[in-house]
Design an enzyme around this catalytic site. Structure first.
Site, PDB file in Angstrom:
ATOM      1  N   ARG A 175       0.880  -1.184   0.000  1.00  0.00           N
ATOM      2  CA  ARG A 175       0.000   0.000   0.000  1.00  0.00           C
ATOM      3  C   ARG A 175       0.903   1.215   0.000  1.00  0.00           C
ATOM      4  O   ARG A 175       1.716   1.403   0.905  1.00  0.00           O
ATOM      5  CB  ARG A 175      -0.893   0.007   1.251  1.00  0.00           C
ATOM      6  CG  ARG A 175      -1.557   1.363   1.486  1.00  0.00           C
ATOM      7  CD  ARG A 175      -2.646   1.326   2.517  1.00  0.00           C
ATOM      8  NE  ARG A 175      -3.820   0.663   1.978  1.00  0.00           N
ATOM      9  CZ  ARG A 175      -5.034   0.749   2.513  1.00  0.00           C
ATOM     10  NH1 ARG A 175      -5.226   1.473   3.608  1.00  0.00           N
ATOM     11  NH2 ARG A 175      -6.058   0.125   1.975  1.00  0.00           N
TER      12      ARG A 175
ATOM     13  N   ARG B 114     -13.556  -8.425   1.787  1.00  0.00           N
ATOM     14  CA  ARG B 114     -12.133  -8.174   1.553  1.00  0.00           C
ATOM     15  C   ARG B 114     -11.329  -9.431   1.869  1.00  0.00           C
ATOM     16  O   ARG B 114     -10.414  -9.809   1.148  1.00  0.00           O
ATOM     17  CB  ARG B 114     -11.624  -7.013   2.429  1.00  0.00           C
ATOM     18  CG  ARG B 114     -12.198  -5.644   2.119  1.00  0.00           C
ATOM     19  CD  ARG B 114     -11.713  -5.108   0.791  1.00  0.00           C
ATOM     20  NE  ARG B 114     -10.268  -5.064   0.688  1.00  0.00           N
ATOM     21  CZ  ARG B 114      -9.503  -4.078   1.167  1.00  0.00           C
ATOM     22  NH1 ARG B 114     -10.059  -3.029   1.733  1.00  0.00           N
ATOM     23  NH2 ARG B 114      -8.180  -4.099   1.048  1.00  0.00           N
TER      24      ARG B 114
ATOM     25  N   HIS C 171      -7.453   0.819  -6.316  1.00  0.00           N
ATOM     26  CA  HIS C 171      -7.617  -0.047  -5.147  1.00  0.00           C
ATOM     27  C   HIS C 171      -8.300  -1.343  -5.617  1.00  0.00           C
ATOM     28  O   HIS C 171      -9.464  -1.591  -5.314  1.00  0.00           O
ATOM     29  CB  HIS C 171      -8.472   0.691  -4.102  1.00  0.00           C
ATOM     30  CG  HIS C 171      -8.392   0.112  -2.730  1.00  0.00           C
ATOM     31  ND1 HIS C 171      -7.634  -0.994  -2.417  1.00  0.00           N
ATOM     32  CD2 HIS C 171      -8.995   0.487  -1.565  1.00  0.00           C
ATOM     33  CE1 HIS C 171      -7.756  -1.257  -1.123  1.00  0.00           C
ATOM     34  NE2 HIS C 171      -8.578  -0.389  -0.590  1.00  0.00           N
TER      35      HIS C 171
ATOM     36  N   CYS D 293     -16.214   1.759   0.748  1.00  0.00           N
ATOM     37  CA  CYS D 293     -15.004   0.987   1.077  1.00  0.00           C
ATOM     38  C   CYS D 293     -14.608   1.139   2.535  1.00  0.00           C
ATOM     39  O   CYS D 293     -13.929   0.276   3.073  1.00  0.00           O
ATOM     40  CB  CYS D 293     -13.859   1.410   0.155  1.00  0.00           C
ATOM     41  SG  CYS D 293     -13.391   3.137   0.302  1.00  0.00           S
TER      42      CYS D 293
ATOM     43  N   GLN E  57     -10.106  -3.816  -3.103  1.00  0.00           N
ATOM     44  CA  GLN E  57     -11.397  -3.343  -2.611  1.00  0.00           C
ATOM     45  C   GLN E  57     -12.478  -3.587  -3.656  1.00  0.00           C
ATOM     46  O   GLN E  57     -13.592  -4.013  -3.333  1.00  0.00           O
ATOM     47  CB  GLN E  57     -11.308  -1.844  -2.296  1.00  0.00           C
ATOM     48  CG  GLN E  57     -12.602  -1.254  -1.797  1.00  0.00           C
ATOM     49  CD  GLN E  57     -12.981  -1.784  -0.421  1.00  0.00           C
ATOM     50  OE1 GLN E  57     -12.203  -1.724   0.511  1.00  0.00           O
ATOM     51  NE2 GLN E  57     -14.193  -2.322  -0.284  1.00  0.00           N
TER      52      GLN E  57
ATOM     53  N   ASP F  21     -17.057   7.386  -1.742  1.00  0.00           N
ATOM     54  CA  ASP F  21     -15.759   7.284  -1.076  1.00  0.00           C
ATOM     55  C   ASP F  21     -15.501   8.637  -0.418  1.00  0.00           C
ATOM     56  O   ASP F  21     -16.156   9.638  -0.751  1.00  0.00           O
ATOM     57  CB  ASP F  21     -14.680   6.947  -2.132  1.00  0.00           C
ATOM     58  CG  ASP F  21     -13.291   6.740  -1.539  1.00  0.00           C
ATOM     59  OD1 ASP F  21     -13.177   6.483  -0.317  1.00  0.00           O
ATOM     60  OD2 ASP F  21     -12.311   6.825  -2.306  1.00  0.00           O
TER      61      ASP F  21
HETATM   62  N1  NVA Z   1      -9.861   6.908  -1.314  1.00  0.00           N
HETATM   63  C1  NVA Z   1      -9.535   6.405  -0.011  1.00  0.00           C
HETATM   64  C2  NVA Z   1      -9.797   4.946   0.085  1.00  0.00           C
HETATM   65  C3  NVA Z   1      -9.534   4.349   1.431  1.00  0.00           C
HETATM   66  C4  NVA Z   1      -9.709   2.870   1.467  1.00  0.00           C
HETATM   67  C5  NVA Z   1      -8.081   6.718   0.284  1.00  0.00           C
HETATM   68  O1  NVA Z   1      -7.247   6.553  -0.614  1.00  0.00           O
HETATM   69  O2  NVA Z   1      -7.779   7.129   1.401  1.00  0.00           O
HETATM   70  N1   CP Z   2     -11.111   0.023   2.611  1.00  0.00           N
HETATM   71  C1   CP Z   2      -9.848  -0.076   3.014  1.00  0.00           C
HETATM   72  O1   CP Z   2      -8.915  -0.318   2.243  1.00  0.00           O
HETATM   73  O2   CP Z   2      -9.693   0.080   4.350  1.00  0.00           O
HETATM   74  P1   CP Z   2      -8.331   0.292   5.128  1.00  0.00           P
HETATM   75  O3   CP Z   2      -7.779   1.626   4.718  1.00  0.00           O
HETATM   76  O4   CP Z   2      -8.727   0.266   6.580  1.00  0.00           O
HETATM   77  O5   CP Z   2      -7.389  -0.806   4.792  1.00  0.00           O
END
Ligand code: NVA
Ligand code: CP
Length: 302
Positions: free
Chosen positions: A102, A287, A129, A259, A132, A219
């Site tokens: 990540r 997930r 993502h 998500c 997700q 989101d």
């Molecule tokens: N768009 C959000 C998704 C979190 C799972 C982010 O990147 O923070």
């Molecule tokens: N939806 C998602 O990826 O959650 P986290 O940021 O908690 O991993």
């Protein structure tokens, strides 16, 4: 399929295969049927951003598959002190069997895959993502039974989630609409892909996008790394909220996906969120199952 880097790389057949395996693994888990497909394998999990779901679902999923997950915080790795990702990839591939990462830049994930020689799974970048969205597709199919004839609608920031949902939704066979304000449209690579589909619509009207939708998705307005823009974004996204008005435009039996984490009364009202909490938390659970399927596909018998 060697890696999971972005939805654009997957064929419809690969998506369906992952979802079918995810359903099977979910069934096996619920019925206490052991499924140790990754016995003796290790997964390194590199996190340059915070996480609740991704970390816990990968870590637990690897354990359930009989493998060993290693949580690697970027601030503790030499990568956090500037060691190139190419070198990190070449070192890790001599110890472990797969990497979940990540991070911010999509290029970093693609470089890991190119230089590492072991499967790489994208656990979220600024661009996309995919994990997700595989869980979202699994949940939609679970609740609706199929993809054909469905309309998926995304409202909000044309960011990583929107980018992956548009590609994943269209590949799965759904019509897709997105309502994003000017300046916050999805990535050009995604719009280039979507332009060949008559059933894709990009608009600035959330109500128009939600018209007859079977699935409504949103989101956060400010993603990880954009905390400094939160105030500016709060203004830009006024009106881009999943609320009663938007849900009234959707089909009466429309489901809602998020998500998570959610910011109630920003991108979604408390009322809509709680009315659809069973779908949203099933999505969070999925997930686990979807990622286990990805890991088995990429790492078993290698
Ligand atoms: N768009 C959000 C998704 C979190 C799972 C982010 O990147 O923070
Ligand atoms: N939806 C998602 O990826 O959650 P986290 O940021 O908690 O991993």
């Amino acid at each position: 399929m060697k890696h999971l880097l972005k939805m654009l790389d997957l064929s419809k057949e690969e998506i369906i295969e992952i979802l079918n395996l995810a359903d099977q693994l979910k069934y096996e888990l619920k019925h206490n049927i052991p499924h140790p497909h990754l016995q003796g394998k290790s997964l390194g999990m590199i996190f340059q951003k915070a996480s609740t779901r991704t970390r816990v679902s990968f870590e637990t999923g690897m354990y359930q598959l009989g493998g060993h997950p290693l949580f690697l915080s970027a601030s503790d790795l030499q990568i956090g002190r500037g060691e190139p990702v190419q070198d990190t990839a070449r070192v890790l591939s001599r110890y472990i069997d797969g990497i979940m990462i990540r991070t911010f830049e999509q290029k970093e994930v693609e470089d890991l895959a190119e230089f590492g020689g072991i499967p790489v799974i994208n656990g979220l970048t600024d661009f996309c993502h995919p994990c997700q969205v595989l869980a979202d597709l699994m949940t939609i199919r679970e609740f609706k039974g199929q993809f054909d004839g469905l309309k998926m609608c995304f409202i909000g920031d044309g960011n990583n989630m929107a980018n992956s949902l548009i590609v994943g939704g269209l590949k799965a066979g759904m019509a897709v609409s997105a309502a994003c304000p000017e300046g916050y449209h999805p990535d050009k690579r995604v719009l280039d892909f979507a332009k060949d589909f008559d059933c894709f619509e990009l608009t600035d009207s959330p109500v128009k996008a939600a018209q007859n939708a079977d699935v409504v998705i949103t989101d956060v307005w400010a993603s990880m790394g954009q905390e400094g823009e939160a105030e500016k974004r709060r203004k830009a996204f006024q009106g881009y909220q999943v609320n009663d008005e938007v849900m009234a435009a959707a089909r009466a039996d429309a489901m809602v996906q998020h998500c998570l984490p959610a910011h109630r009364e920003e991108e979604i009202t408390e009322k809509v969120f709680e009315a659809h909490a069973n779908e949203i938390f099933e999505e969070a659970e999925n997930r686990l199952h979807a990622q286990k399927a990805v890991m088995v596909k990429l790492m078993a018998d290698k």
